[in-house]
Design a protein around this motif. Structure first.
Motif, PDB file in Angstrom:
ATOM      1  N   ARG A 100       1.004  -1.425   0.300  1.00 51.05           N
ATOM      2  CA  ARG A 100       0.001  -0.393  -0.202  1.00 51.05           C
ATOM      3  C   ARG A 100       1.134   1.255   0.251  1.00 51.05           C
ATOM      4  NH1 ARG A 100      -2.682  -2.813   3.773  1.00 51.05           N
ATOM      5  NH2 ARG A 100      -2.252  -1.907   5.346  1.00 51.05           N
ATOM      6  N   ARG A 101       1.713   1.285   0.567  1.00 50.35           N
ATOM      7  CA  ARG A 101       2.835   2.147   1.225  1.00 50.35           C
ATOM      8  C   ARG A 101       3.717   2.192  -0.536  1.00 50.35           C
ATOM      9  NH1 ARG A 101       5.711   1.648   6.365  1.00 50.35           N
ATOM     10  NH2 ARG A 101       7.571   3.575   5.178  1.00 50.35           N
ATOM     11  N   ARG A 102       3.969   1.377  -0.941  1.00 50.78           N
ATOM     12  CA  ARG A 102       4.862   1.485  -2.321  1.00 50.78           C
ATOM     13  C   ARG A 102       3.096   2.551  -3.026  1.00 50.78           C
ATOM     14  NH1 ARG A 102       8.834  -0.264  -4.491  1.00 50.78           N
ATOM     15  NH2 ARG A 102       9.165  -2.059  -3.072  1.00 50.78           N
ATOM     16  N   ALA A 103       2.363   1.011  -3.684  1.00 51.97           N
ATOM     17  CA  ALA A 103       1.317   1.858  -4.357  1.00 51.97           C
ATOM     18  C   ALA A 103       0.826   3.760  -4.385  1.00 51.97           C
ATOM     19  CB  ALA A 103      -0.061   0.993  -4.301  1.00 51.97           C
ATOM     20  N   ASP A 104       0.652   4.507  -2.777  1.00 49.87           N
ATOM     21  CA  ASP A 104       1.005   5.638  -2.621  1.00 49.87           C
ATOM     22  C   ASP A 104       1.645   6.889  -2.705  1.00 49.87           C
ATOM     23  OD1 ASP A 104      -1.822   4.758  -1.688  1.00 49.87           O
ATOM     24  OD2 ASP A 104      -1.392   5.218   0.864  1.00 49.87           O
ATOM     25  N   LEU A 105       3.004   6.101  -2.462  1.00 47.31           N
ATOM     26  CA  LEU A 105       4.316   6.710  -3.431  1.00 47.31           C
ATOM     27  C   LEU A 105       4.514   7.079  -4.618  1.00 47.31           C
ATOM     28  CD1 LEU A 105       6.987   8.488  -2.352  1.00 47.31           C
ATOM     29  CD2 LEU A 105       8.263   6.728  -2.594  1.00 47.31           C
ATOM     30  N   ALA A 106       3.490   5.573  -4.996  1.00 46.11           N
ATOM     31  CA  ALA A 106       3.818   5.827  -6.569  1.00 46.11           C
ATOM     32  C   ALA A 106       2.968   7.088  -7.337  1.00 46.11           C
ATOM     33  CB  ALA A 106       3.929   4.223  -7.572  1.00 46.11           C
ATOM     34  N   ALA A 107       1.508   7.047  -6.577  1.00 52.04           N
ATOM     35  CA  ALA A 107       0.709   8.324  -7.208  1.00 52.04           C
ATOM     36  C   ALA A 107       1.110   9.329  -6.756  1.00 52.04           C
ATOM     37  CB  ALA A 107      -0.350   7.325  -6.445  1.00 52.04           C
ATOM     38  N   ALA A 108       1.683   9.140  -5.816  1.00 47.46           N
ATOM     39  CA  ALA A 108       1.962  10.762  -4.801  1.00 47.46           C
ATOM     40  C   ALA A 108       3.511  11.130  -6.357  1.00 47.46           C
ATOM     41  CB  ALA A 108       2.976  10.743  -3.878  1.00 47.46           C
ATOM     42  N   GLY A 109       4.424  10.168  -6.798  1.00 47.44           N
ATOM     43  CA  GLY A 109       5.298  10.880  -7.754  1.00 47.44           C
ATOM     44  C   GLY A 109       4.529  10.621  -9.019  1.00 47.44           C
TER      45      GLY A 109
END
Length: 125
Positions: A100-109
């Motif tokens: 989830r954290r990886r996906a959220d950071l990818a979305a922020a990027g």
């Protein structure tokens, strides 16, 4: 990435090992504050997400500036967690949380990347 922050913002930060923080140079802190204050509200939203998810203002700023991908930043931010996983193994709950954290950071990027691709004449800087 501390070297990058020093080159980019003239913010020389002290690295530490362990859990005790170091007192940072007020000049470096002012330089980082200025870097954040120059951001428009849209970029500030992206920086907030990136900084929260990585636990690092420097990594967040590197993503915001396009100097570091969200994927690479995630890997750097999770070094301690990855060491623990390598030592003790990973449980399903932890794996789900990291995903989830990886996906959220990818979305922020992606969000920050879209701001760089905004049409001419839009004020995103």
């Amino acid at each position: 990435w501390l070297d990058w922050a020093e080159r980019q913002y003239d913010a020389r930060l002290v690295a530490v090992s362990g859990v005790m923080p170091a007192t940072q140079d007020p000049i470096a802190l002012r330089a980082l504050r200025a870097a954040v204050e120059r951001l428009d509200p849209w970029r500030l939203v992206g920086l907030h997400a990136a900084t929260t998810l990585t636990g690092s203002l420097v990594l967040g700023l590197a993503i915001e500036r396009g100097a570091l991908t969200a994927e690479a930043a995630f890997d750097l931010a999770m070094l301690d967690e990855q060491f623990e996983i390598d030592q003790w193994g990973e449980d399903a709950e932890q794996a789900a949380q990291l995903a989830r954290r990886r996906a959220d950071l990818a979305a922020a990027g992606r969000f920050l990347g879209l701001l760089y691709d905004a049409p001419a004449g839009t004020d995103t800087r």
